[in-house]
Scaffold this active site. Structure first.
Site, short mmCIF file in Angstrom:
data_model
loop_
_atom_site.label_atom_id
_atom_site.label_comp_id
_atom_site.label_asym_id
_atom_site.label_seq_id
_atom_site.Cartn_x
_atom_site.Cartn_y
_atom_site.Cartn_z
N ILE A 75 40.59 9.02 63.39
CA ILE A 75 39.99 10.16 64.09
C ILE A 75 40.53 11.40 63.36
O ILE A 75 41.72 11.48 63.04
CB ILE A 75 40.37 10.17 65.59
CG1 ILE A 75 39.74 11.37 66.32
CG2 ILE A 75 41.87 10.13 65.83
CD1 ILE A 75 39.93 11.32 67.84
N SER A 76 39.65 12.36 63.06
CA SER A 76 40.06 13.49 62.23
C SER A 76 41.01 14.43 62.99
O SER A 76 41.02 14.48 64.22
CB SER A 76 38.83 14.27 61.77
OG SER A 76 37.94 13.42 61.11
N GLN A 77 41.78 15.18 62.21
CA GLN A 77 42.69 16.20 62.74
C GLN A 77 41.90 17.22 63.57
O GLN A 77 40.83 17.68 63.14
CB GLN A 77 43.31 16.88 61.52
CG GLN A 77 44.21 18.04 61.81
CD GLN A 77 44.53 18.83 60.53
OE1 GLN A 77 43.95 18.55 59.47
NE2 GLN A 77 45.42 19.77 60.63
#
Ligand code: SAM
Length: 223
Positions: free
Chosen positions: A70-72
């Site tokens: 999951i992206s930052q």
């Protein structure tokens, strides 16, 4: 959009979410009030495996299984802000992942069409969005580097995995005057680019360096 998940006993996650909004987003260069509002509403903890819930608002990527992340939060907010999503937009997202970015886009756009290569991730993301009561999203499983399976034009396109170059089928599906955002580069690090379509051609602007997992597919990288 009224979100359906409200937790009374959330172990301080609501406070952590507000800290993220104030410190990691607004405290940097996220200024779009709609992006800040939506990031403060969507519960990121719902999109991460149970063991990572306590870390849901750390400003970094987290594993979601199958070697994917999951992206930052900051990158999610930055990409959303740069895409300049408006309520009438038809958005194509390539790389559903956990569905967190999908949910953010869905709260800002008319409709989101999202495509993911991993059936497991797509099914899990669909379940979380259903739990949150987000209904304006269409899910597909497949190679998003080849574009959306049916002929459609999208006013906004977001690619959430690294591509060697902008895939031509995605350029073709971007509407005239549409905007696309993508991490572009051959190596472990890429350049985040914003591309605007003018008279059939993409005008690209380089924003900053970034690091994404690779888009695996016909116009992406080989496995
Ligand atoms: N934004 C997502 C989130 O918030 O969870 C994270 C996306 S993750 C960095 C990139 C995703 O792209 C992975 O889930 C991966 O399986 C997917 N992917 C890789 N190649 C793909 C392809 N050709 N078509 C669609 N999805 C692909």
């Amino acid at each position: 959009m009224a979100l359906m998940v409200e937790r009374k006993d959330d172990n301080g996650l609501a406070e952590a979410r507000e800290h993220m909004r104030r410190h990691d987003l607004r405290g940097r260069d996220i200024t779009d009030p709609d992006v800040l509002r939506v990031m403060a509403q969507i519960p990121r903890e719902e999109f991460v495996p149970p063991e990572y819930r306590p870390q849901a608002y750390k400003d970094g990527p987290l594993p979601i299984g199958g070697g994917q992340t999951i992206s930052q939060p900051y990158i999610v907010a930055l990409m959303t802000q740069l895409l300049r999503v408006r309520p009438g937009d038809e958005v194509l997202e390539v790389g559903t992942g956990s569905g967190y970015q999908t949910a953010i886009l869905a709260c800002l756009a008319q409709r989101v069409s999202t495509i993911e290569r991993s059936p497991e991730l797509s099914v899990a993301a669909r379940a979380v969005l259903a739990k949150l009561g987000i209904e304006n999203v269409e899910f597909r499983i497949g190679d998003g580097s080849r574009g959306w399976p049916e002929a459609r034009a999208f006013s906004r396109i977001m690619i959430t995995a690294a591509v060697p170059d902008v895939p031509p089928p995605l350029t073709a599906q971007l509407a005239g005057t549409g905007i696309m955002i993508a991490p572009v580069g051959q190596g472990a690090a890429q350049e985040l680019i914003v591309a605007e379509k003018h008279q059939g051609k993409l005008i690209e602007t380089s924003i900053c360096g970034c690091r994404f997992v690779k888009l695996i597919g016909e116009y992406g990288f080989s496995e």
